[in-house]
Design an enzyme around this catalytic site. Structure first.
Site, PDB file in Angstrom:
ATOM      1  N   CYS A   1      39.624   9.673  45.097  1.00 22.58           N
ATOM      2  CA  CYS A   1      38.211   9.866  44.757  1.00 22.58           C
ATOM      3  C   CYS A   1      37.933   9.515  43.300  1.00 22.58           C
ATOM      4  O   CYS A   1      38.845   9.364  42.493  1.00 22.58           O
ATOM      5  CB  CYS A   1      37.800  11.314  45.019  1.00 22.58           C
ATOM      6  SG  CYS A   1      37.861  11.791  46.755  1.00 22.58           S
TER       7      CYS A   1
ATOM      8  N   HIS B   1      33.165  13.472  42.627  1.00 22.17           N
ATOM      9  CA  HIS B   1      33.080  14.930  42.519  1.00 22.17           C
ATOM     10  C   HIS B   1      33.597  15.409  41.169  1.00 22.17           C
ATOM     11  O   HIS B   1      34.053  14.608  40.332  1.00 22.17           O
ATOM     12  CB  HIS B   1      33.850  15.612  43.659  1.00 22.17           C
ATOM     13  CG  HIS B   1      35.310  15.287  43.728  1.00 22.17           C
ATOM     14  ND1 HIS B   1      36.211  15.630  42.746  1.00 22.17           N
ATOM     15  CD2 HIS B   1      36.047  14.650  44.689  1.00 22.17           C
ATOM     16  CE1 HIS B   1      37.431  15.239  43.087  1.00 22.17           C
ATOM     17  NE2 HIS B   1      37.352  14.626  44.256  1.00 22.17           N
TER      18      HIS B   1
END
Length: 389
Positions: free
Chosen positions: A155, A147
């Protein structure tokens, strides 16, 4: 290499209905409809591919790099672009539990349903952790995304502009008929130098298994098929029986020519690792909480937990000799070094045998047949992050 495809009309319909429960904001995001940048389209044409062709992702934590590969007209993957990663969290090594802030390592699959156009982090997609092997090993956690926002708690975090481009490339591949995108996530580039440096790390066995998949891809430039047995990954193999992640592997069938090529590459790498082990000191690398690509040093304050980006620290490890009767052996020897040393010894014995044979028959002869330099203007930030000039 064949890949699974949807008919283009069906792919568009599936993609139009995508929505994930996590990281959503209100309203339909128009960001997900942004086109692939013209300069990227031009690069695709230059390397013999198109925006609708299948793609593959390779990520490297230590180097903080995120690669996009595209299939060309001959069915081979060619490198399209490398994106510097703005932020990743945790340590080198696999993700094993919820909340450990670890970016996962392994082979994962991204489908249209995992794309999130309404992410609170600009745009995102789920990498597919945990996979079947992770679950079988009891590894927990989920919703691991690629992202924007340069913020990571497990992430792969990019900038907003980067994720917009990556998302557009993936969307175009799905619209072209690709049903799943393979993502290969590594602790570092699988070079002999990295393997020699990390040869005594507790994760070296797992990393050697990942290197097998890396070598299959490097040799063929095709997406390796992935299966699981014996608590490990198995690549480009067909089992004679049921393949269970935790059970012993059944007899496996491989393409002999492929295995020969992969084995040759592996042997060459192992030999170099053994040579480097004579001069490269083994270390364990410890991060406060992950890292970022050097190109973002001037923007470190914009990243999540900037105070945790100082480092990493390298802890030297010792291969201590231990007495075994009159013989002296090396403790905690890396499996890679052990295998390479055994191979070297076998080659020496073979050479000695050949030498003897040649001395008896003198008339017989046999034939055997680098990221751009750091341009950061802020030397003090480099020092704070422990970066070398």
């Amino acid at each position: 290499m064949l890949y699974r495809v949807l008919k283009p009309a069906a792919a568009v319909a599936v993609f139009a209905g995508l929505s994930l429960a996590s990281c959503q904001d209100s309203g339909l995001s128009q960001r997900s409809l942004a086109p692939v940048p013209p300069e990227t389209l031009a690069k695709m044409e230059q390397i013999g591919t198109s925006k609708e062709s299948p793609m593959l992702i390779r990520a490297y934590k230590k180097e903080a790099e995120f690669e996009i590969w595209k299939m060309n007209g001959e069915g081979k993957y060619v490198h399209l672009k490398t994106f510097p990663m703005c932020r990743w969290s945790g340590q080198l090594g696999p993700k094993t539990r919820e909340g450990d802030r670890q970016v996962p390592e392994g082979f994962y699959s991204i489908t249209p349903a995992q794309m999130n156009p309404n992410s609170a982090y600009y745009l995102s997609f789920n990498v597919g952790y945990p996979n079947q092997l992770d679950r079988a090993l009891g590894h927990s956690g989920g919703t691991i995304m690629v992202h924007g926002a340069c913020s990571s708690a497990g992430c792969f975090s990019m900038t907003d502009a980067q994720i917009a481009e990556i998302y557009a490339i993936a969307r175009s591949a799905f619209n072209g008929g690709q049903r799943s995108i393979q993502m290969q996530s590594y602790p570092f580039r699988m070079t002999a130098e990295n393997l020699a440096k990390h040869r005594l790390d507790a994760n070296i066995g797992f990393w050697k298994n990942l290197k097998e998949g890396n070598d299959h891809f490097e040799v063929t430039k095709e997406e390796p098929t992935v299966a699981y047995c014996g608590s490990r990954y198995v690549f480009n193999a067909q089992g004679a029986g049921h393949m269970d992640p935790l059970s012993a592997c059944p007899p496996l069938k491989h393409d002999p020519s492929l295995i020969a090529s992969v084995s040759a590459k592996s042997a060459k790498d192992d030999e170099k690792v053994a040579q480097l082990a004579e001069t490269v000191r083994p270390v364990r690398v410890v991060y406060q909480d992950g890292g970022m690509h050097p190109s973002f040093l001037a923007r470190v304050a914009e990243a999540s937990r900037p105070e945790a980006l100082a480092g990493p620290t390298e802890i030297a490890l010792e291969e201590k000799p231990v007495k075994a009767g009159k013989a002296t052996q090396i403790a905690a020897k890396s499996p890679i070094v052990t295998m390479a040393a055994a191979k070297a010894a076998a080659q020496t014995r073979e050479a000695e045998t050949t030498s003897v044979a040649q001395s008896l028959a003198p008339d017989e002869r046999r034939e055997m047949s680098a990221l751009a330099p750091d341009d950061s203007p802020t030397a003090s930030i480099k020092k704070a992050l422990g970066m070398k000039k």
